[in-house]
Write an enzyme that holds these catalytic residues in place. Structure first.
Site, short mmCIF file in Angstrom:
data_model
loop_
_atom_site.label_atom_id
_atom_site.label_comp_id
_atom_site.label_asym_id
_atom_site.label_seq_id
_atom_site.Cartn_x
_atom_site.Cartn_y
_atom_site.Cartn_z
N TYR A 74 2.48 4.35 -2.81
CA TYR A 74 1.71 5.26 -3.79
C TYR A 74 1.09 4.32 -4.67
CZ TYR A 74 4.12 8.86 -1.78
OH TYR A 74 4.77 9.97 -0.65
N GLU A 105 17.51 16.36 0.75
CA GLU A 105 16.20 16.61 1.53
C GLU A 105 16.52 16.48 3.13
OE1 GLU A 105 12.87 15.04 -0.44
OE2 GLU A 105 12.58 16.87 -1.52
N ASN A 165 -0.81 -5.38 3.04
CA ASN A 165 0.27 -4.39 3.36
C ASN A 165 0.66 -4.80 4.62
OD1 ASN A 165 1.80 -2.03 2.57
ND2 ASN A 165 0.82 -1.00 4.39
N VAL A 213 4.03 -9.98 2.94
CA VAL A 213 4.34 -10.99 1.72
C VAL A 213 5.71 -11.42 2.02
CG1 VAL A 213 4.56 -10.97 -0.81
CG2 VAL A 213 2.95 -9.26 0.24
N ALA A 234 0.98 -1.06 0.04
CA ALA A 234 0.05 -0.13 -0.05
C ALA A 234 0.93 1.16 -0.04
CB ALA A 234 -0.86 -0.09 1.29
N ALA A 274 7.63 8.79 -6.66
CA ALA A 274 6.01 8.71 -6.49
C ALA A 274 5.38 8.98 -7.60
CB ALA A 274 5.96 9.38 -5.18
N GLN A 275 5.81 10.07 -8.25
CA GLN A 275 5.27 10.71 -9.41
C GLN A 275 4.76 9.62 -10.55
OE1 GLN A 275 5.92 14.28 -12.61
NE2 GLN A 275 7.26 14.03 -11.14
P1 FAD Z 1 6.50 2.65 -1.50
O1 FAD Z 1 6.05 4.03 -1.21
O2 FAD Z 1 7.91 2.27 -0.83
O3 FAD Z 1 5.31 1.51 -0.53
C1 FAD Z 1 5.63 0.12 -0.51
C2 FAD Z 1 4.52 -0.28 0.53
O4 FAD Z 1 4.82 -1.86 0.54
C3 FAD Z 1 4.84 0.22 1.73
O5 FAD Z 1 3.49 0.52 2.36
C4 FAD Z 1 5.29 -1.06 2.48
O6 FAD Z 1 5.01 -0.94 4.09
C5 FAD Z 1 4.75 -2.22 1.62
N1 FAD Z 1 5.62 -3.36 1.90
C6 FAD Z 1 6.94 -3.64 1.59
N2 FAD Z 1 7.39 -4.88 1.68
C7 FAD Z 1 6.12 -5.63 1.79
C8 FAD Z 1 5.94 -6.80 2.24
N3 FAD Z 1 7.08 -7.70 2.33
N4 FAD Z 1 4.74 -7.30 2.39
C9 FAD Z 1 3.74 -6.40 2.62
N5 FAD Z 1 3.80 -4.96 2.37
C10 FAD Z 1 5.15 -4.71 2.08
N6 FAD Z 1 9.37 10.92 -5.34
C11 FAD Z 1 8.72 11.88 -5.69
O7 FAD Z 1 8.19 11.58 -6.80
N7 FAD Z 1 8.72 13.12 -5.34
C12 FAD Z 1 9.50 13.32 -3.95
O8 FAD Z 1 9.22 14.47 -3.58
C13 FAD Z 1 10.03 11.94 -3.39
N8 FAD Z 1 10.58 12.34 -2.24
C14 FAD Z 1 11.22 11.27 -1.61
C15 FAD Z 1 11.72 11.40 -0.27
C16 FAD Z 1 12.65 10.63 0.43
C17 FAD Z 1 13.24 10.72 1.68
C18 FAD Z 1 12.52 9.21 -0.49
C19 FAD Z 1 12.85 8.08 0.47
C20 FAD Z 1 11.80 8.86 -1.58
C21 FAD Z 1 11.17 10.02 -2.21
N9 FAD Z 1 10.64 9.68 -3.35
C22 FAD Z 1 10.03 11.12 -4.08
C23 FAD Z 1 10.91 8.68 -4.16
C24 FAD Z 1 9.29 7.88 -3.61
O9 FAD Z 1 9.11 7.89 -2.40
C25 FAD Z 1 9.31 6.32 -4.24
O10 FAD Z 1 9.42 6.43 -5.62
C26 FAD Z 1 7.85 5.79 -4.15
O11 FAD Z 1 7.57 5.83 -2.49
C27 FAD Z 1 7.47 4.35 -4.62
O12 FAD Z 1 6.18 4.25 -4.37
P2 FAD Z 1 5.85 2.42 -4.24
O13 FAD Z 1 4.50 2.50 -4.47
O14 FAD Z 1 6.65 1.84 -5.35
O15 FAD Z 1 6.34 1.84 -2.98
P1 NAD Z 2 19.73 8.32 -5.90
O1 NAD Z 2 20.26 7.19 -6.47
O2 NAD Z 2 19.13 9.37 -6.76
O3 NAD Z 2 21.19 9.09 -5.04
C1 NAD Z 2 22.09 8.42 -4.34
C2 NAD Z 2 23.24 9.19 -4.72
O4 NAD Z 2 24.40 8.48 -3.58
C3 NAD Z 2 24.04 9.46 -5.82
O5 NAD Z 2 24.18 10.72 -5.98
C4 NAD Z 2 25.35 8.57 -5.78
O6 NAD Z 2 26.48 9.30 -6.39
C5 NAD Z 2 25.61 8.60 -4.16
N1 NAD Z 2 26.40 7.31 -3.85
C6 NAD Z 2 26.62 6.16 -4.24
N2 NAD Z 2 27.31 5.24 -3.59
C7 NAD Z 2 27.97 6.22 -2.85
C8 NAD Z 2 29.03 5.98 -2.01
N3 NAD Z 2 29.62 4.83 -1.72
N4 NAD Z 2 29.78 7.06 -1.28
C9 NAD Z 2 28.91 8.31 -1.39
N5 NAD Z 2 28.05 8.52 -2.24
C10 NAD Z 2 27.39 7.58 -3.11
O7 NAD Z 2 19.12 7.82 -4.74
P2 NAD Z 2 17.97 8.68 -3.62
O8 NAD Z 2 18.37 10.06 -3.33
O9 NAD Z 2 17.78 7.77 -2.36
O10 NAD Z 2 16.79 8.75 -4.56
C11 NAD Z 2 15.96 7.33 -4.99
C12 NAD Z 2 14.65 7.70 -6.04
O11 NAD Z 2 14.07 8.67 -5.19
C13 NAD Z 2 15.14 8.54 -7.12
O12 NAD Z 2 14.50 8.30 -8.04
C14 NAD Z 2 14.72 10.07 -6.54
O13 NAD Z 2 14.65 11.04 -8.10
C15 NAD Z 2 13.86 9.89 -6.08
N6 NAD Z 2 13.53 11.04 -5.25
C16 NAD Z 2 12.76 12.07 -5.61
C17 NAD Z 2 12.89 13.11 -4.48
C18 NAD Z 2 12.32 14.54 -5.23
O14 NAD Z 2 11.49 14.45 -6.33
N7 NAD Z 2 11.88 15.54 -4.28
C19 NAD Z 2 13.24 13.15 -3.32
C20 NAD Z 2 13.67 12.01 -2.71
C21 NAD Z 2 14.14 11.09 -3.68
#
Ligand code: FAD
Ligand code: NAD
Length: 403
Positions: A13, A170, A37, A81, A11, A317-318
């Protein structure tokens, strides 16, 4: 004919939005939909850097699944799962099993540690409500302990963030705001605290527009963040990290290492025998797993190539939200005998927060900075809540103060 069974795993995005799209579009008894979930709540992964630093309570990021799901149309099973037996059309859960006619895999991401020694064991990662609660508590404990130690330990006040991609930046932005508050609360001089962001590439936010990158770096440095660029984390120990730059090794003692160095798809996919690249299944245009006409994959478990640059779209997430529209449409098409559509990603832009009231963003060719970008980020967050649960969810969980 019996009612077709659709099982949605995860559950996040992708999974939540597929479930709510189906519940809106399905006729009565058209399909039996089950959402599985781990927790009884959905969390907004995109906000998790805030509760990790302690700048937002984690309850603001989570939503009870039963508040959004129509129980008459979607059955919710809280379980973990363990494996997908794709040839038997069965999902093994920790406490039981489910059979399906159609499966949607939305199990999200795991930290990618690239086999770096000690990372899995010794570093924190920003992954779930449980993981960020632990980071926040751990950071506060370091501050609370510092003045109680007989001999002051600098490593208590040294915080390493590994990776300066969007997640790392972030989180660093939130920490930059939180550290002065913690210093004030625990009578610690700000000068004693080191927050170090280590990035292997020569720049933070590799690949993002230079002007935006410069703005972010200057702002964060002005708040006391140290950057070590072109520097790799080679090893993570219980008491710090080993870094490598230009073949020179450096060890930094630190009680807190948060790894934001990359993500991969859920390892359950490989364990279940799906062919995957870094845990992600390269899906067909209609989001089905190759060779499995009844299995869809959405979100961070799905890999789609951006043909313009011949590289995968970054997992966001987008894209997960947009995939849920195609996935729910295609599920209904299979059940009703209609035409399956192809997934076409349309990027709406990227905005990254840099702490309170600060962000950078790119929407089309337009650059956004500071308060405007920060307000845009909140609008994006609120828009998702609106799509998921309508205006009432925005009022309940939204970020209503834009400036
Ligand atoms: P997730 O959001 O990872 O959800 C997976 C779900 O599956 C969770 O509810 C989890 O509990 C459940 N689950 C996992 N394993 C199991 C299991 N074995 N059994 C049952 N349930 C399980 N993307 C953007 O577009 N914009 C942003 O601003 C952005 N900011 C981010 C900030 C941070 C700090 C991080 C870490 C990521 C960010 N991302 C952003 C990336 C985005 O969050 C992910 O791409 C997105 O969450 C993926 O969605 P999903 O539906 O694949 O899974
Ligand atoms: P990422 O893969 O985008 O970035 C990881 C960074 O870690 C890279 O810059 C890489 O060079 C660095 N790295 C890798 N190995 C390293 C090492 N051994 N030592 C030092 N640096 C190292 O991962 P993320 O930031 O977790 O993002 C994951 C996904 O989530 C991406 O697709 C990102 O676009 C998305 N996301 C989006 C937003 C947003 O849109 N605001 C915010 C957070 C995450």
């Amino acid at each position: 004919m019996s009612t077709p069974k659709i099982v949605i795993l995860g559950a996040g995005y992708g999974g939540m939005m597929t479930a709510t799209r189906l519940q809106k579009q399905m006729g009565a008894n058209e399909a039996e939909v089950t959402l599985v979930n781990k927790h009884n709540y959905h969390y907004q992964t995109t906000w998790l850097h805030e509760p990790a630093a302690g700048t937002l309570h984690h309850d603001r990021t989570r939503i009870a699944i039963e508040d959004v799901i129509d129980k008459n149309k979607v059955k919710f099973v809280q379980d973990t799962v363990v494996e997908i037996k794709k040839d038997e059309q069965k999902v093994i859960l920790k406490n039981g099993e489910l059979t399906y006619d159609y499966l949607v895999i939305g199990l999200g991401f795991e930290p990618e540690t690239f086999g770096i020694k000690g990372l899995k064991e010794n570093a924190f990662s920003i992954r779930s409500v449980n993981s960020v609660r632990k980071i926040r508590e751990h950071i506060e404990y370091q501050f609370a302990s510092y003045n109680n130690d007989k001999e002051k330990q600098e490593e208590r006040l040294t915080f390493i963030v590994g990776g300066a991609g969007f997640s790392g930046i972030e989180f660093i932005g939130e920490l930059a705001d939180r550290v002065p508050e913690l210093c004030h609360e625990f009578d610690i001089d700000r000068e004693k605290v080191r927050v170090i962001n280590v990035e292997a590439a020569p720049t933070i936010l590799p690949g993002f527009d230079q002007e935006l990158v410069d703005y972010a770096k200057t702002l964060l440095e002005s708040k006391g963040i140290e950057f070590k660029l072109g520097t790799m984390i080679k090893e993570c120990k219980e008491d710090g990290v080993v870094l490598s730059k230009d073949d020179q090794l450096e060890e930094i003692k630190a009680n807190t290492v948060v790894w934001t160095g990359g993500v991969r798809g859920n390892s359950i996919l490989e364990k279940s025998g799906f062919e995957a690249m870094r845990g992600r299944i390269k899906v067909e245009k209609d989001l089905r797993a190759p060779g499995f006409d009844n299995v869809f994959v959405v979100g961070d478990c799905a890999l789609i190539i951006n043909e313009e640059i011949d590289r995968p779209y970054p997992p966001t997430a987008q894209i997960a939200i947009q995939q849920s529209y195609t996935c729910s449409h295609n599920l209904l098409a299979l059940i009703r005998g209609g035409h399956l559509e192809s997934f076409n990603y349309s990027s709406k832009g990227t905005v990254a927060s840099l702490g309170k009231g600060e962000a950078i963003g790119k929407v089309g060719n337009k650059h956004l900075y500071g308060g405007t970008a920060s307000a845009m980020k909140k609008i994006i967050d609120n828009r998702y809540l609106f799509l998921l649960g309508g205006p009432s969810l925005v009022l309940k969980k939204g970020k209503l103060k834009l400036f």
